[in-house]
Design a protein around this motif. Structure first.
Motif, PDB file in Angstrom:
ATOM      1  N   GLY A 126       0.799  -1.260  -0.016  1.00 43.27           N
ATOM      2  CA  GLY A 126      -0.144   0.147   0.030  1.00 43.27           C
ATOM      3  C   GLY A 126       0.815   1.346   0.125  1.00 43.27           C
ATOM      4  O   GLY A 126       0.652   2.325  -0.856  1.00 43.27           O
ATOM      5  N   LEU A 127       1.769   1.447   0.850  1.00 42.89           N
ATOM      6  CA  LEU A 127       2.691   2.544   1.042  1.00 42.89           C
ATOM      7  C   LEU A 127       3.600   2.671  -0.213  1.00 42.89           C
ATOM      8  O   LEU A 127       3.950   3.950  -0.456  1.00 42.89           O
ATOM      9  CB  LEU A 127       3.453   2.659   2.298  1.00 42.89           C
ATOM     10  CG  LEU A 127       2.365   2.859   3.827  1.00 42.89           C
ATOM     11  CD1 LEU A 127       3.412   2.992   4.751  1.00 42.89           C
ATOM     12  CD2 LEU A 127       1.867   4.273   3.651  1.00 42.89           C
ATOM     13  N   PHE A 128       4.088   1.702  -0.646  1.00 44.34           N
ATOM     14  CA  PHE A 128       5.065   1.519  -1.940  1.00 44.34           C
ATOM     15  C   PHE A 128       4.128   2.129  -3.005  1.00 44.34           C
ATOM     16  O   PHE A 128       4.640   3.009  -3.638  1.00 44.34           O
ATOM     17  CB  PHE A 128       5.304   0.268  -2.176  1.00 44.34           C
ATOM     18  CG  PHE A 128       6.324   0.205  -3.245  1.00 44.34           C
ATOM     19  CD1 PHE A 128       7.714   0.577  -3.334  1.00 44.34           C
ATOM     20  CD2 PHE A 128       5.831  -0.310  -4.410  1.00 44.34           C
ATOM     21  CE1 PHE A 128       8.382   0.446  -4.430  1.00 44.34           C
ATOM     22  CE2 PHE A 128       6.575  -0.468  -5.676  1.00 44.34           C
ATOM     23  CZ  PHE A 128       8.139   0.120  -5.392  1.00 44.34           C
ATOM     24  N   ILE A 129       2.934   1.585  -3.397  1.00 44.55           N
ATOM     25  CA  ILE A 129       2.183   2.315  -4.420  1.00 44.55           C
ATOM     26  C   ILE A 129       1.840   3.804  -4.060  1.00 44.55           C
ATOM     27  O   ILE A 129       1.909   4.710  -4.756  1.00 44.55           O
ATOM     28  CB  ILE A 129       0.975   1.579  -4.551  1.00 44.55           C
ATOM     29  CG1 ILE A 129       0.958   0.002  -4.816  1.00 44.55           C
ATOM     30  CG2 ILE A 129      -0.174   2.098  -5.376  1.00 44.55           C
ATOM     31  CD1 ILE A 129       1.567  -0.013  -6.244  1.00 44.55           C
ATOM     32  N   LYS A 157       3.453   5.920  -2.326  1.00 49.41           N
ATOM     33  CA  LYS A 157       4.646   7.074  -2.712  1.00 49.41           C
ATOM     34  C   LYS A 157       4.948   7.043  -3.996  1.00 49.41           C
ATOM     35  O   LYS A 157       5.382   8.081  -4.592  1.00 49.41           O
ATOM     36  CB  LYS A 157       5.860   6.340  -2.149  1.00 49.41           C
ATOM     37  CG  LYS A 157       7.231   6.995  -2.219  1.00 49.41           C
ATOM     38  CD  LYS A 157       8.439   6.200  -1.331  1.00 49.41           C
ATOM     39  CE  LYS A 157       9.565   6.977  -1.553  1.00 49.41           C
ATOM     40  NZ  LYS A 157       9.685   8.391  -1.018  1.00 49.41           N
ATOM     41  N   ASN A 158       4.636   5.910  -4.959  1.00 45.51           N
ATOM     42  CA  ASN A 158       4.924   5.997  -6.475  1.00 45.51           C
ATOM     43  C   ASN A 158       3.811   6.853  -7.032  1.00 45.51           C
ATOM     44  O   ASN A 158       4.262   7.987  -7.759  1.00 45.51           O
ATOM     45  CB  ASN A 158       4.786   4.780  -7.085  1.00 45.51           C
ATOM     46  CG  ASN A 158       5.881   3.826  -7.090  1.00 45.51           C
ATOM     47  OD1 ASN A 158       6.614   3.850  -7.989  1.00 45.51           O
ATOM     48  ND2 ASN A 158       6.231   3.253  -5.875  1.00 45.51           N
ATOM     49  N   LEU A 211       3.647  12.393  -9.654  1.00 47.48           N
ATOM     50  CA  LEU A 211       3.281  13.778  -9.995  1.00 47.48           C
ATOM     51  C   LEU A 211       4.006  14.703  -9.385  1.00 47.48           C
ATOM     52  O   LEU A 211       3.612  15.919  -9.053  1.00 47.48           O
ATOM     53  CB  LEU A 211       1.923  13.842  -9.652  1.00 47.48           C
ATOM     54  CG  LEU A 211       0.646  12.846 -10.252  1.00 47.48           C
ATOM     55  CD1 LEU A 211      -0.607  13.081  -9.740  1.00 47.48           C
ATOM     56  CD2 LEU A 211       0.709  13.348 -11.653  1.00 47.48           C
ATOM     57  N   ASN A 212       5.309  14.576  -9.158  1.00 49.45           N
ATOM     58  CA  ASN A 212       6.492  15.497  -8.784  1.00 49.45           C
ATOM     59  C   ASN A 212       6.194  15.871  -7.245  1.00 49.45           C
ATOM     60  O   ASN A 212       6.581  16.915  -6.839  1.00 49.45           O
ATOM     61  CB  ASN A 212       6.399  16.711  -9.628  1.00 49.45           C
ATOM     62  CG  ASN A 212       7.275  16.460 -10.865  1.00 49.45           C
ATOM     63  OD1 ASN A 212       7.778  15.503 -11.152  1.00 49.45           O
ATOM     64  ND2 ASN A 212       6.727  16.988 -11.858  1.00 49.45           N
ATOM     65  N   GLY A 213       5.516  15.135  -6.717  1.00 45.67           N
ATOM     66  CA  GLY A 213       5.078  15.362  -5.115  1.00 45.67           C
ATOM     67  C   GLY A 213       6.153  14.740  -4.232  1.00 45.67           C
ATOM     68  O   GLY A 213       6.994  14.103  -4.555  1.00 45.67           O
ATOM     69  N   GLU A 214       5.967  15.019  -2.840  1.00 47.47           N
ATOM     70  CA  GLU A 214       6.644  14.495  -1.844  1.00 47.47           C
ATOM     71  C   GLU A 214       5.882  13.927  -0.720  1.00 47.47           C
ATOM     72  O   GLU A 214       5.079  14.291  -0.463  1.00 47.47           O
ATOM     73  CB  GLU A 214       7.746  15.388  -1.282  1.00 47.47           C
ATOM     74  CG  GLU A 214       8.774  16.123  -2.381  1.00 47.47           C
ATOM     75  CD  GLU A 214       9.410  17.444  -1.549  1.00 47.47           C
ATOM     76  OE1 GLU A 214       9.837  16.895  -0.601  1.00 47.47           O
ATOM     77  OE2 GLU A 214       9.639  18.576  -2.353  1.00 47.47           O
ATOM     78  N   ILE A 240       2.375  15.258   2.846  1.00 43.69           N
ATOM     79  CA  ILE A 240       2.091  15.069   1.625  1.00 43.69           C
ATOM     80  C   ILE A 240       2.450  16.304   0.983  1.00 43.69           C
ATOM     81  O   ILE A 240       1.446  17.430   1.244  1.00 43.69           O
ATOM     82  CB  ILE A 240       1.040  14.353   1.125  1.00 43.69           C
ATOM     83  CG1 ILE A 240       0.827  12.910   1.474  1.00 43.69           C
ATOM     84  CG2 ILE A 240       0.953  14.346  -0.484  1.00 43.69           C
ATOM     85  CD1 ILE A 240      -0.520  12.251   1.122  1.00 43.69           C
ATOM     86  N   LYS A 241       3.447  16.760   0.194  1.00 42.27           N
ATOM     87  CA  LYS A 241       3.560  18.144  -0.798  1.00 42.27           C
ATOM     88  C   LYS A 241       3.130  17.798  -1.995  1.00 42.27           C
ATOM     89  O   LYS A 241       3.946  16.932  -2.826  1.00 42.27           O
ATOM     90  CB  LYS A 241       4.817  18.539  -0.532  1.00 42.27           C
ATOM     91  CG  LYS A 241       5.405  19.013   1.053  1.00 42.27           C
ATOM     92  CD  LYS A 241       6.823  19.573   0.981  1.00 42.27           C
ATOM     93  CE  LYS A 241       6.985  20.110   2.266  1.00 42.27           C
ATOM     94  NZ  LYS A 241       8.439  20.625   2.430  1.00 42.27           N
TER      95      LYS A 241
END
Length: 483
Positions: free
Chosen positions: A452-455, A457-458, A463-466, A481-482
């Motif tokens: 879940g968290l891997f997906i 983060k991807n 979309l150039n976020g963090e 989440i930025k």
């Protein structure tokens, strides 16, 4: 020309060059005109003619400021200027007003006096001109805070950069609003230390123009001392570095994205080489074992094992395919997405889970709510983090999950979403660098898969976020989440 008040009562028959000011008009002394070698019938004795035809271009804007300040606000000044004579050469003059003179003329009349310098310095004209041109091309303005007179002075380039009118008079009171709110305390502290202890400063800060536009600037300041070594002011420069800073921020972000992509690529390669290889090796061993036995019953039992291994293999391929799809379709189907609306939809879809676990969901989207995004990604991100917060609740308390937005003023005003919970937390020292890895689990829930968290983060980084996480064991977790 009629005789002026200054000429009649103060310096009769004087050969001193001066202007007398009266109701926004000026009387030019005959001595001033004669010193320049002009014929009175061939010139216009007004400010426009002086600014456009006589004064050197490098002195024009400063003299214009000084002149308007004298006329409107009785601010006296002293300035070295270069004036064009009738022979086409520039002569240097020292320009002074009443209070800047070495003698008291005892008159209430406003006047500007011009004293010719003893040496012509044409090289200085060119040197100053090129210095000013360099300052303009590099967007460097100068400023001075005078503690004795409690005044602030700007040059013309400073006014131009900050988009204030040429006749604007700065003050100490308005200084804080020149800086973005998050930098006001930093700047105030730097000025205070400089004024009190003489500590110079060099800052990169967000400043605000008169039009409320924000821009990055480099501000350098140092103390000014008198003969008694007392600090009487702060002088410095500031430079518009917005283009350079934005490129630096973009380069840093790009570097971080590349590093993250490399990490994901390494992780992806590990999954392909390790997990798929394990599944294929298991299948090969089972098939080989089936071929080595003769009992049909044992062979049938092993066929069930093949079904389990092939199911795991299929799941792994699906997960890898989902990751690849995220990276290739990141720029597709963007539209305005409401975080609040998405949260409500997710809560509705998992209402039974929320109810069963007696979870409380709170939110505050006053700072921002709508963002251009891939709707399916927003739904997936909120669903993953929300269900994780409920799944890993603390056994001694009901789960409370809070959604809150804010603005990242230091980074192009990007929208930030914080999702915090009061769950069991994660040991960041032990698992922090593995948190977003594929097939990484950190608790003992039997249904934990580690995808879940891997997906999530991807999806965010595509979309150039963090996304970052802060967590304490038995206290809770906050995802930031930025977008």
């Amino acid at each position: 020309m009629s005789e002026s008040i200054v000429q009649k009562y103060v310096i009769p028959n004087s050969k001193i060059c001066y202007w007398e000011l009266n109701d926004n008009t000026s009387f030019w002394s005959l001595a001033f005109i004669a010193a320049l070698g002009y014929d009175t019938s061939k010139i216009e004795t007004n400010l426009d003619f002086f600014l456009n035809q006589i004064i050197h271009s490098k002195n024009k804007s400063v003299f214009k400021d000084n002149f308007y300040n004298l006329v409107r606000y009785d601010v006296n000044f002293k300035q070295n200027i270069f004036l064009l004579n009738n022979e086409g050469e520039y002569d240097e003059y020292i320009c002074k007003t009443n209070e800047e003179l070495d003698v008291n003329l005892k008159t209430d009349s406003k006047a500007v006096y011009f004293f010719k310098a003893k040496i012509k310095t044409h090289e200085k004209v060119n040197g100053d001109y090129y210095s000013r041109e360099t300052a303009e091309m590099t967007s460097i303005g100068s400023w001075y805070i005078d503690f004795e007179n409690k005044s602030t002075y700007w040059d013309q380039i400073t006014r131009k950069i900050l988009k204030y009118p040429e006749d604007y008079i700065p003050s100490l009171r308005m200084a804080p609003k020149l800086n973005a709110e998050e930098y006001q305390a930093i700047v105030a502290d730097a000025y205070f230390n400089c004024a009190m202890s003489g500590t110079p400063f060099d800052l990169e800060i967000l400043m605000v123009k008169s039009t409320n536009e924000k821009f990055w600037a480099r501000v350098i300041g140092k103390p000014v001392f008198n003969h008694d070594k007392e600090i009487i002011g702060v002088r410095g420069i500031f430079q518009d570095i917005d283009d350079f800073k934005m490129k630096e921020i973009h380069l840093k972000r790009t570097s971080e994205i590349i590093a993250s992509q490399n990490s994901r690529l390494f992780n992806f390669a590990h999954i392909v080489s390790h997990n798929l290889r394990s599944h294929s090796s298991n299948l090969e061993l089972i098939v080989h074992y089936i071929e080595s036995i003769d009992d049909p019953k044992e062979q049938l039992e092993l066929l069930g094992t093949i079904k389990d291994v092939s199911g795991s293999l299929n799941k792994t391929i699906e997960h890898l395919n989902e990751v690849v799809t995220i990276q290739t379709n990141a720029d597709q189907h963007k539209e305005n997405v409401s975080i609040e609306t998405t949260l409500k939809q997710v809560c509705t879809s998992i209402s039974q889970i929320i109810s069963t676990n007696e979870a409380m969901i709170t939110s505050n989207f006053e700072a921002g709510d709508v963002i251009s995004y891939v709707p399916a990604y927003m739904d997936s991100i909120i669903l993953n983090i929300l269900t994780n917060a409920i799944k890993y609740k603390h056994p001694d308390r009901h789960p409370i999950i809070n959604f809150k937005t804010s603005i990242d003023f230091k980074n192009e005003d990007r929208l930030i979403l914080e999702i915090s919970d009061n769950g069991i937390g994660i040991d960041m020292e032990k698992f922090g660098d593995k948190l977003f890895g594929m097939y990484k689990t950190f608790h003992y829930n039997k249904d934990a898969v580690g995808i879940g968290l891997f997906i999530t983060k991807n999806q965010i980084e595509s979309l150039n976020g963090e996304i970052t996480v802060d967590s304490k064991v038995d206290k809770g977790t906050t995802f930031t989440i930025k977008f």
